[in-house]
Design a protein around this motif. Sequence first.
Motif, PDB file in Angstrom:
ATOM      1  N   ILE A  62       0.932  -1.361   0.018  1.00 51.98           N
ATOM      2  CA  ILE A  62      -0.021  -0.023  -0.163  1.00 51.98           C
ATOM      3  C   ILE A  62       0.931   1.410   0.154  1.00 51.98           C
ATOM      4  O   ILE A  62       0.444   2.239  -0.762  1.00 51.98           O
ATOM      5  CB  ILE A  62      -0.965  -0.294   1.264  1.00 51.98           C
ATOM      6  CG1 ILE A  62      -2.053  -1.233   0.931  1.00 51.98           C
ATOM      7  CG2 ILE A  62      -1.723   1.273   1.449  1.00 51.98           C
ATOM      8  CD1 ILE A  62      -2.782  -1.265   2.436  1.00 51.98           C
ATOM      9  N   ALA A  63       1.908   1.176   0.625  1.00 48.48           N
ATOM     10  CA  ALA A  63       2.740   2.509   0.830  1.00 48.48           C
ATOM     11  C   ALA A  63       3.473   2.509  -0.572  1.00 48.48           C
ATOM     12  O   ALA A  63       3.689   3.729  -0.912  1.00 48.48           O
ATOM     13  CB  ALA A  63       3.852   2.236   1.966  1.00 48.48           C
ATOM     14  N   MET A  64       3.802   1.537  -1.033  1.00 46.90           N
ATOM     15  CA  MET A  64       4.303   1.722  -2.747  1.00 46.90           C
ATOM     16  C   MET A  64       3.543   2.188  -3.569  1.00 46.90           C
ATOM     17  O   MET A  64       4.007   3.045  -4.458  1.00 46.90           O
ATOM     18  CB  MET A  64       5.165   0.368  -2.962  1.00 46.90           C
ATOM     19  CG  MET A  64       6.169  -0.311  -2.043  1.00 46.90           C
ATOM     20  SD  MET A  64       6.646  -1.958  -2.569  1.00 46.90           S
ATOM     21  CE  MET A  64       6.775  -2.009  -4.209  1.00 46.90           C
ATOM     22  N   SER A  65       2.230   1.837  -3.285  1.00 45.25           N
ATOM     23  CA  SER A  65       1.231   2.412  -4.239  1.00 45.25           C
ATOM     24  C   SER A  65       1.050   3.907  -4.118  1.00 45.25           C
ATOM     25  O   SER A  65       0.942   4.686  -4.945  1.00 45.25           O
ATOM     26  CB  SER A  65      -0.063   1.486  -4.210  1.00 45.25           C
ATOM     27  OG  SER A  65       0.142   0.032  -4.185  1.00 45.25           O
ATOM     28  N   ILE A  66       0.656   3.846  -2.784  1.00 45.23           N
ATOM     29  CA  ILE A  66       0.630   5.617  -2.649  1.00 45.23           C
ATOM     30  C   ILE A  66       1.869   6.376  -2.842  1.00 45.23           C
ATOM     31  O   ILE A  66       1.465   7.497  -3.210  1.00 45.23           O
ATOM     32  CB  ILE A  66       0.257   5.444  -0.972  1.00 45.23           C
ATOM     33  CG1 ILE A  66      -1.105   5.075  -0.720  1.00 45.23           C
ATOM     34  CG2 ILE A  66       0.371   7.025  -0.560  1.00 45.23           C
ATOM     35  CD1 ILE A  66      -1.544   5.161   0.657  1.00 45.23           C
ATOM     36  N   GLY A  67       2.859   5.807  -2.589  1.00 40.88           N
ATOM     37  CA  GLY A  67       4.156   6.534  -3.135  1.00 40.88           C
ATOM     38  C   GLY A  67       4.014   6.886  -4.538  1.00 40.88           C
ATOM     39  O   GLY A  67       4.637   7.899  -4.943  1.00 40.88           O
ATOM     40  N   LEU A  68       3.834   6.043  -5.458  1.00 41.87           N
ATOM     41  CA  LEU A  68       3.396   6.366  -6.805  1.00 41.87           C
ATOM     42  C   LEU A  68       2.598   7.549  -7.067  1.00 41.87           C
ATOM     43  O   LEU A  68       3.011   8.426  -8.021  1.00 41.87           O
ATOM     44  CB  LEU A  68       3.306   5.240  -7.626  1.00 41.87           C
ATOM     45  CG  LEU A  68       4.330   4.167  -7.839  1.00 41.87           C
ATOM     46  CD1 LEU A  68       3.752   2.646  -8.275  1.00 41.87           C
ATOM     47  CD2 LEU A  68       5.472   4.407  -8.647  1.00 41.87           C
ATOM     48  N   HIS A  69       1.536   7.556  -6.219  1.00 43.06           N
ATOM     49  CA  HIS A  69       0.584   8.343  -6.423  1.00 43.06           C
ATOM     50  C   HIS A  69       1.042  10.052  -6.064  1.00 43.06           C
ATOM     51  O   HIS A  69       0.881  10.927  -6.644  1.00 43.06           O
ATOM     52  CB  HIS A  69      -0.852   8.038  -5.676  1.00 43.06           C
ATOM     53  CG  HIS A  69      -1.481   9.111  -5.378  1.00 43.06           C
ATOM     54  ND1 HIS A  69      -2.017   9.682  -4.022  1.00 43.06           N
ATOM     55  CD2 HIS A  69      -2.473   9.695  -6.163  1.00 43.06           C
ATOM     56  CE1 HIS A  69      -2.909  10.471  -4.262  1.00 43.06           C
ATOM     57  NE2 HIS A  69      -3.299  10.885  -5.506  1.00 43.06           N
ATOM     58  N   ASN A  70       1.884   9.759  -4.719  1.00 43.39           N
ATOM     59  CA  ASN A  70       2.356  10.893  -4.266  1.00 43.39           C
ATOM     60  C   ASN A  70       3.566  11.554  -5.122  1.00 43.39           C
ATOM     61  O   ASN A  70       3.845  12.693  -5.162  1.00 43.39           O
ATOM     62  CB  ASN A  70       2.750  10.835  -2.909  1.00 43.39           C
ATOM     63  CG  ASN A  70       1.677  10.725  -1.794  1.00 43.39           C
ATOM     64  OD1 ASN A  70       0.846  10.955  -2.380  1.00 43.39           O
ATOM     65  ND2 ASN A  70       1.847  10.065  -0.662  1.00 43.39           N
ATOM     66  N   LEU A  71       4.095  10.736  -5.928  1.00 46.18           N
ATOM     67  CA  LEU A  71       5.178  11.201  -6.822  1.00 46.18           C
ATOM     68  C   LEU A  71       4.771  12.151  -7.885  1.00 46.18           C
ATOM     69  O   LEU A  71       5.151  13.000  -8.131  1.00 46.18           O
ATOM     70  CB  LEU A  71       5.906  10.175  -7.559  1.00 46.18           C
ATOM     71  CG  LEU A  71       6.862  10.241  -8.398  1.00 46.18           C
ATOM     72  CD1 LEU A  71       8.093  11.110  -7.892  1.00 46.18           C
ATOM     73  CD2 LEU A  71       7.551   9.114  -9.254  1.00 46.18           C
ATOM     74  N   SER A  72       3.431  11.669  -8.435  1.00 40.75           N
ATOM     75  CA  SER A  72       2.795  12.499  -9.384  1.00 40.75           C
ATOM     76  C   SER A  72       2.263  13.796  -8.669  1.00 40.75           C
ATOM     77  O   SER A  72       2.119  14.837  -9.436  1.00 40.75           O
ATOM     78  CB  SER A  72       1.537  11.763  -9.947  1.00 40.75           C
ATOM     79  OG  SER A  72       0.507  11.402  -8.910  1.00 40.75           O
ATOM     80  N   GLU A  73       1.934  13.729  -7.497  1.00 43.05           N
ATOM     81  CA  GLU A  73       1.364  14.937  -6.779  1.00 43.05           C
ATOM     82  C   GLU A  73       2.494  15.822  -6.621  1.00 43.05           C
ATOM     83  O   GLU A  73       2.518  17.095  -6.843  1.00 43.05           O
ATOM     84  CB  GLU A  73       0.832  14.562  -5.444  1.00 43.05           C
ATOM     85  CG  GLU A  73      -0.302  13.891  -5.371  1.00 43.05           C
ATOM     86  CD  GLU A  73      -1.102  13.928  -4.026  1.00 43.05           C
ATOM     87  OE1 GLU A  73      -0.190  14.003  -3.108  1.00 43.05           O
ATOM     88  OE2 GLU A  73      -2.246  13.472  -3.746  1.00 43.05           O
ATOM     89  N   GLY A  74       3.742  15.318  -6.405  1.00 42.33           N
ATOM     90  CA  GLY A  74       4.956  16.249  -6.304  1.00 42.33           C
ATOM     91  C   GLY A  74       5.206  16.718  -7.746  1.00 42.33           C
ATOM     92  O   GLY A  74       5.694  18.007  -7.707  1.00 42.33           O
TER      93      GLY A  74
END
Length: 297
Positions: free
Chosen positions: A155-167
């Motif tokens: 889950i953390a890895m998946s959210i990390g990908l999402h947050n990379l796009s937010e960044g």
Amino acid sequence: MLDFAELLLFGAIAGLTIFLGLPMALLQSVSPRKKGFLNALSMGILVFLISDVLANAWAPTKLAVTSAYTGTGSPSDAALDLLALFGGLGLGLLGLASYEQRYIRRITLALKSFRPRLEGMTDDLNGPATRARETAQEQRSTTLFGSPYHLATMIAMSIGLHNLSEGLAIGQSYASGSIALAVVLIVGFGAHNATEGFGIAGPLTGILEKPRVSFLAKLGLIGGGPTFLGTIIGSLWVSELTYVLFLSLAAGALVYVTLLMYNAARRQSSNDLIMVGIFIGLLAGFLTDLIVSLGGA
């Protein structure tokens, strides 16, 4: 005026607010019913993220295809955006499925090597063999249904990908001169990421072995750190294709882990309570997202 150093600082803060929700994983003595509800709450947040991620990935892709169709845009750009969207979505889904299969296969092989030792043990009711069989059964159950630690990491890895796009969105807003928009995105994403911490912590809540703080810190960095990384990349390099690719990767991965969480929640709680938890999680996602919308982003 926001200078580059302040941008990076606020980008890091926006990502690290994910730590605000992680302490939920330290809750102990949680009944299976309550744990199922907390998992459902996490699922609601993840379901919102899936819809949000796909909407943000589809909007520029649809615009590129429409522009190419009407002759005002490049067909090659439209094709690349479509490839990034569908390719990333498939890679996010199938990549995690492949990883999960390798994970299960590795544990299964370990269990096979453990089985011969059971045969040489005394078969007393409360003896070593019984305890060993119980251990093996627990390990096999973990293999089939997913370790809470393993699930939380995915889950953390998946959210990390999402947050990379937010960044990337924060950095690209700054690079294009939209300083006010960058600030709004930082505030909005910071509030939003706080709820994502609950999504990561859900599978770890109430387990027998309380997770270590160092492990939670690692999950926080995996999930929230990419916001800072994306801010750096986006401020130096503007690429719609990269933005769409990481969003679609995140969407595929989030769909996969949400289904895993649903399977776990169904064994712990009733379906009506799960739906209530998902509903509350969805509300939390939509309400925090309003911060961005009301700010004009």
